[in-house]
Design a protein around this motif. Structure first.
Motif, PDB file in Angstrom:
ATOM      1  N   GLU A 303       0.820  -1.219   0.000  1.00 44.58           N
ATOM      2  CA  GLU A 303       0.000   0.000   0.000  1.00 44.58           C
ATOM      3  C   GLU A 303       0.850   1.264   0.000  1.00 44.58           C
ATOM      4  O   GLU A 303       0.459   2.284  -0.575  1.00 44.58           O
ATOM      5  N   LYS A 339      -3.447   5.417   5.696  1.00 46.80           N
ATOM      6  CA  LYS A 339      -3.583   4.029   6.140  1.00 46.80           C
ATOM      7  C   LYS A 339      -2.237   3.435   6.560  1.00 46.80           C
ATOM      8  O   LYS A 339      -2.152   2.697   7.546  1.00 46.80           O
ATOM      9  N   THR A 340      -1.205   3.758   5.798  1.00 43.91           N
ATOM     10  CA  THR A 340       0.125   3.191   6.091  1.00 43.91           C
ATOM     11  C   THR A 340       0.895   4.022   7.106  1.00 43.91           C
ATOM     12  O   THR A 340       1.916   3.583   7.636  1.00 43.91           O
TER      13      THR A 340
END
Length: 605
Positions: A303, A339-340
Motif C-alpha cells: 500500500e 492508512k500506512t
C-alpha cells in the motif's frame, strides 16, 4: 528355523525402516540445500525444491527439514516482495529452530525478520529484530553473522536519516567482509554506502560504490542484486538531473527484475520509468508504465508503494490538464498514505490536492490541504528528531550491552588464565621429566655407537657401494649384448631376404604367364617383409631403452619437429651402424638414409 525367523524378521524390518527414513532425511537436506543455493539465480525453482523438501519432511516428522524448508520458502517470498507471506513462513521456521535448539538459525531468522520489517517501513520493529540477532551471534561467537546484522542495522539508521551512524556500521562491516572474502556481502555493503552518499548528494562517490557492487554481482550472476544495482544507479542519475542515463539504468533494472520475477523491483522500475517519461512529456508511455507499476503494487499488497504510484499518476494527469482525474489520484494516494502512516507520502499528496483545488477554484478545500501540507511538513521534521532520539537510545542500549559483555568476557578471561597457568605448570613438569629421560636415552645410545669402529662402518659402506656398482654395470652390459644380438639378427634376416629376392629375380624367365605372376607376387611380399615390422620396432625400442634410458623422450623434447622415421634412424646411428646396414634394416636405399641423415643434422643445427 521357524523360531529363528520369528525373532530375526522384526529386527530386519526395523533396521530397513530406519535406513529408509535416514535416506529420506538426507534427501530432504539435499533439496533444502539446492533451494538455498539457487534462490538468487532461479527463485521459482528454489521455491519448488523447498516445497518438495517441506512435503517430505512433514511426512517424516523431520523438524529440522521442515524448519529449513519454511525458511527457504520465506526468503523466496521476500525476494518477490510478498512480505506478509514471507513473515508467515519465517514464524513457522523460527518456532521450529527454537524447538530444536538451533541458536545459529534462530539468530538468522531474527535477521530475516529485520529485513522484512525494514522493507515495509517498520524500522523500530526491524531494529529490535536485528538487536536480538546480534545478541545471539555474540553469545555463540559468530562474527560473520554479527557483521551482517550490524550492516542491516545500518540500513535502519539510514532510513531514519542518521547517515553518520549508518556509514559507521557499513564501513565496519565492509572491513570484516573484505577479510572474510564474502563477495555477496561486499556487494550489499557497497550498495548501502552508495545509498548514503546519494542522500547526501555526493553523487560521484555514490556511483563509484554502486559500480563496485555491480561488478561483483555480474561475476556472481546475481540477477536480483544486479536489478538493485541498476535501480540505485538510475536513482542517482535522476537526482543529478540526468534523465536519459537514469532511464537506461532503470530499463536494465527492469530486465533483471523480470528474469527473477521480482515484483518489487519490476514495480519500482516501472514507477521510475513512468516518472521520467512524464518529465519528458511522453504522457501515454508514462501512463502505461505507471499503471503496470500500480497493478503489481496491488497484487503485492504494497500500500505504501501504491500510494507513491498514485502520486506520480496525479502529477501526470495534472501536467496533461486532466484536473478531475488528477484530483482522484491525489485523494487515493492521500488515503493510502493515511492508512500506512507514511508522513512523507501524506505531505506530498496533500500538496498535490492543494494545487488541484486551487486550480479548480475551491479555496476552502485548497486551504484545508495547504494546512495539512504544513502540518505534515512540521511533523516530518519532528519525526526525524524522534528517529534520531530513538537511534541514540538504541546506541546507548548497545553500548550498555557491550559493557556487560566486556565484563563477562573479562571474568571468563581471568578464569581461562587461571586454568592456563595450572595447565602450563603441569605441562612444564611433564616436559622436564621427558627431557631427563630423553637425555639418559641419548647418553646410552651414544655410548653404544662409540663401541662401533668408524673404520668398520666406512668399510661396510664401501663394500655395499662397490657391490651396487658391479650389479649396475652387469645389468647395462647384459642389456647392450641383448640389444646388439637382436640388431645383428635383424641385419642377418634382412640380408637373407635380399639374397632370396635376388635369386628369384635371376631364375629362368621362360615360364608361362601364370608362373610369372606368382613369382612377381612372392617378390613383392618378400620386399615388404624386408622392412622392420611394428613388433620388431617395439621389441627393439624396449631393449634400446634399457641401454640408453630416456633417449627417445629427450630427443622428442629437444627437437619437437622430429618424425618417427628420423627417431628410428637416430637410434640406429646411436648404435654406430653404417648407412648400408641401416638401409638393410629399414628397407630403404642407402641414398634415402643419407638424405635422412642430412635432414636430422639440419634440424639439430
Amino acid at each position: 528355523m521357524s523360531n529363528f525367523l520369528k525373532y530375526i524378521l522384526p529386527v530386519l524390518l526395523v533396521a530397513t525402516c530406519t535406513l529408509v527414513k535416514a535416506s529420506n532425511k538426507i534427501r530432504v537436506d539435499m533439496l533444502n540445500k539446492q533451494s538455498w543455493n539457487i534462490r538468487r539465480q532461479d527463485p521459482e525453482k528454489a521455491m519448488q525444491l523447498a516445497q518438495q523438501a517441506l512435503d517430505h519432511a512433514v511426512v517424516l516428522r523431520y523438524k529440522k527439514g521442515e524448519a529449513y524448508a519454511h525458511k527457504n520458502i520465506g526468503v523466496v517470498y521476500w525476494m518477490k516482495g510478498e512480505y506478509a507471506l514471507a513473515a508467515q513462513q519465517y514464524n513457522k521456521a523460527l518456532k521450529l529452530f527454537i524447538g530444536t535448539g538451533n541458536e545459529t538459525e534462530t539468530g538468522h531468522m531474527y535477521n530475516l525478520f529485520g529485513l522484512n520489517y525494514a522493507e515495509t517501513g517498520q524500522f523500530k520493529k526491524a531494529a529490535r529484530a536485528y538487536n536480538k540477532a546480534i545478541e545471539i551471534y555474540r553469545r555463540i561467537h559468530d562474527k560473520e553473522s554479527e557483521a551482517n546484522a550490524l550492516s542491516n542495522l545500518g540500513i535502519v539508521h539510514y532510513s531514519l536519516g542518521n547517515y553518520t551512524l549508518a556509514l559507521g556500521n557499513y564501513f565496519g562491516g565492509l572491513k570484516l567482509y573484505e577479510k572474510l572474502g564474502d563477495e555477496h556481502a561486499l556487494s550489499n555493503a557497497y550498495n548501502n554506502i552508495g545509498l548514503i552518499y546519494n542522500e547526501q548528494k555526493r553523487f560521484k562517490a555514490a556511483k563509484a560504490y554502486y559500480r563496485k557492487s555491480l561488478k561483483i554481482d555480474v561475476k556472481l550472476k546475481d540477477n536480483k542484486g544486479l536489478a538493485a544495482d541498476w535501480n540505485n544507479l538510475g536513482s542517482c542519475y535522476f537526482n543529478e538531473g540526468k534523465t536519459d542515463s537514469s532511464l537506461y539504468c532503470h530499463f536494465n533494472a527492469l530486465n533483471y527484475g523480470l528474469k527473477v520475477g521480482d515484483k518489487k523491483t519490476i514495480s519500482h522500475s516501472y514507477n521510475n520509468i513512468g516518472e521520467i517519461y512524464a518529465l519528458k512529456g511522453l504522457h501515454q508511455m508514462a501512463d502505461s508504465c505507471l499503471k503496470l507499476a500500480l497493478d503489481l503494487k496491488l497484487d503485492m499488497g504494497d500500500e505504501l508503494g501504491e500510494s507513491l504510484v498514485w502520486l506520480n499518476l496525479g502529477r501526470l494527469k495534472a501536467s496533461q490538464g486532466h484536473k478531475a482525474q488528477a484530483l482522484d489520484c491525489y485523494e487515493t494516494s492521500y488515503a493510502l498514505a493515511l492508512k500506512t502512516g507514511s508522513v512523507k507520502s501524506m505531505r506530498e499528496a496533500s500538496f498535490g490536492l492543494y494545487e488541484m483545488y486551487t486550480v479548480l477554484g475551491n479555496r476552502e478545500e485548497a486551504l484545508v490541504n495547504f494546512k495539512n501540507y504544513q502540518l505534515y511538513k512540521d511533523s516530518l521534521v519532528n519525526e526525524t528528531m524522534q528517529n534520531k532520539l530513538y537511534s541514540l537510545e538504541m546506541d546507548r542500549e548497545a553500548e550498555k550491552k557491550a559493557k556487560e559483555i566486556a565484563i563477562l568476557n573479562k571474568e571468563k578471561s581471568l578464569e581461562r588464565q587461571k586454568k592456563m597457568m595450572y595447565a602450563m605448570a603441569a605441562v612444564f613438569i611433564v616436559v622436564i621429566a621427558l627431557v631427563l629421560v630423553s637425555r639418559q636415552r641419548l647418553k646410552t645410545k651414544k655410548e653404544k655407537l662409540l663401541r662401533i669402529s668408524q673404520q668398520e662402518r666406512n668399510l661396510i659402506k664401501q663394500q655395499a657401494l662397490k657391490l651396487e656398482l658391479e650389479m649396475r654395470e652387469k645389468e647395462i652390459e647384459q642389456n647392450k649384448n641383448e640389444l646388439m644380438t637382436y640388431t645383428q639378427a635383424l641385419l642377418e634376416k634382412n640380408k637373407l631376404l635380399e639374397e632370396i629376392t635376388q635369386n628369384l629375380e635371376e631364375l629362368d624367365l621362360s615360364v608361362d604367364e601364370l608362373q610369372e605372376k606368382n613369382r612377381i607376387d612372392k617378390i613383392e611380399k618378400l620386399t615388404e617383409a624386408r622392412i622392420i615390422t611394428e613388433e620388431d620396432w617395439t621389441k627393439f625400442k624396449k631393449l634400446f631403452e634399457k641401454v640408453f634410458p630416456g633417449f627417445f623422450v629427450k630427443l622428442k623434447e629437444t627437437y619437437p619437429g622430429i618424425t618417427t622415421a628420423e627417431i628410428r634412424l637416430a637410434a640406429l646411428i646411436k648404435l654406430k651402424l653404417n648407412s648400408k646396414e641401416i638401409a638393410t634394416m629399414t628397407g630403404v636405399s642407402a641414398e634415402s638414409v643419407k638424405k635422412t641423415r642430412q635432414r636430422i643434422r639440419k634440424k639439430m643445427g
